[in-house]
Design an enzyme around this catalytic site. Structure first.
Site, PDB file in Angstrom:
ATOM      1  N   GLU A  64     -37.237 -83.955  11.175  1.00 39.81           N
ATOM      2  CA  GLU A  64     -38.354 -83.592  12.043  1.00 39.81           C
ATOM      3  C   GLU A  64     -39.613 -84.245  11.479  1.00 39.81           C
ATOM      4  OE1 GLU A  64     -39.404 -79.461  14.224  1.00 39.81           O
ATOM      5  OE2 GLU A  64     -39.524 -79.402  12.058  1.00 39.81           O
ATOM      6  N   ASP A  77     -49.279 -74.223  11.516  1.00 33.27           N
ATOM      7  CA  ASP A  77     -48.860 -74.555  10.158  1.00 33.27           C
ATOM      8  C   ASP A  77     -49.646 -73.801   9.100  1.00 33.27           C
ATOM      9  OD1 ASP A  77     -46.808 -76.558  10.627  1.00 33.27           O
ATOM     10  OD2 ASP A  77     -48.411 -77.765  11.482  1.00 33.27           O
ATOM     11  N   TYR A  83     -35.464 -73.743  18.397  1.00 32.76           N
ATOM     12  CA  TYR A  83     -36.101 -73.491  17.102  1.00 32.76           C
ATOM     13  C   TYR A  83     -36.473 -72.012  17.057  1.00 32.76           C
ATOM     14  CZ  TYR A  83     -39.316 -74.544  13.155  1.00 32.76           C
ATOM     15  OH  TYR A  83     -39.954 -74.586  11.935  1.00 32.76           O
TER      16      TYR A  83
END
Length: 278
Positions: free
Chosen positions: A45, A56, A171
């Site tokens: 990824e 993040d 995911y």
């Protein structure tokens, strides 16, 4: 069959490695990708550097900053994808990005460039499923899988909407919050995997917080098809400024240690879902 489909069709646990393109610089970034491939990453990824990566945690956020400081652009990201594709032709590659980058580039043009470079899937982290109408035709037109996120806080109704637009794999976010290493994964992980498994035939890969071999083992025990590791790998780059040889050595060791969390398969001829569910 796409590269992503072929990978998960093997029914072996899949190890997904994450890196930010251009971190710590464009050339070293390719070296990082090569090392990850050589160390046994099954799917790579690659994040497109972005100035406001809200999904993040601090480790990956700093990687975005490092990549942007050396001037990494989307053109550089596509160039990196092309180089990795040439180095590892069978390896599935997924771009991790934010919608502003795709929108500024032009949605169809972005997907076209990604496909031409050799990407197999794209995950647009901050694009709500209700606003993905412009993306879906481009993904289909250029043969790019649309990877989607499902969180522990996603309601069953919304989960169904998200899964309808998914392809490649799903995911699964293991916990609330942003990416980053954790001491423990949530105890209800198997419940999340099971709930999503009931609604889709796509493979399920778990990320966020996975940073130790025992975490990898817990994800496998929960019945997921793959594990996604980001911060634990990105941290190695951060901790070895100017020491490229040392960085590669530690990166290889960390990946191999994490993959040791996958227990030997007691019956490799039985499909993974049957082993978990039966």
């Amino acid at each position: 069959m796409s590269r992503i489909e072929a990978l998960f069709a093997r029914k072996n646990p899949v190890f997904v490695g994450f890196t930010v393109a251009g971190d710590p610089d464009r050339e070293t970034s390719f070296g990082v990708a090569k090392t990850m491939v050589d160390a046994g990453v099954d799917l790579l990824e690659i994040a497109v550097p972005y100035s406001d990566p809200v999904a993040d945690g601090p480790v990956i956020e700093r990687a975005h900053v490092r990549a942007l400081r050396v001037g990494t652009t989307p053109d550089d990201v596509f160039a990196l994808v092309r180089r990795v594709r040439e180095y590892a032709p069978p390896l599935p590659l997924v771009l991790f990005t934010y919608y502003n980058i795709v929108y500024r580039r032009g949605v169809d043009w972005f997907f076209a460039e990604a496909a031409a470079a050799g990407a197999d899937g794209i995950l647009i982290v901050d694009l709500p499923t209700e606003e993905s109408g412009e993306v879906a035709p481009s993904a289909l037109r250029h043969g790019i899988d649309r990877i989607v996120l499902v969180a522990p806080t996603t309601s069953p109704e919304r989960r169904q909407k998200i899964l309808r637009g998914a392809s490649g794999f799903v995911y699964l976010i293991s916990l609330e919050g942003v990416t980053g290493e954790r001491d423990h994964l949530p105890p209800n992980l198997a419940g999340l995997v099971g709930a999503v498994r009931e609604k889709t035939d796509l493979p399920l890969a778990v990320g966020f917080g996975v940073s130790r071999p025992e975490h990898v083992a817990a994800v496998a025990a929960a019945g997921a098809d793959g594990v996604i590791v980001g911060s634990a790998l990105v941290r190695v780059i951060e901790e070895h400024p100017g020491d490229e040889a040392g960085m590669h050595e530690v990166l290889r060791a960390v990946i191999r240690a994490l993959k040791s969390g996958f227990a030997p398969d007691p019956d490799p001829d039985m499909p993974r879902r049957e082993r978990v569910e039966g």
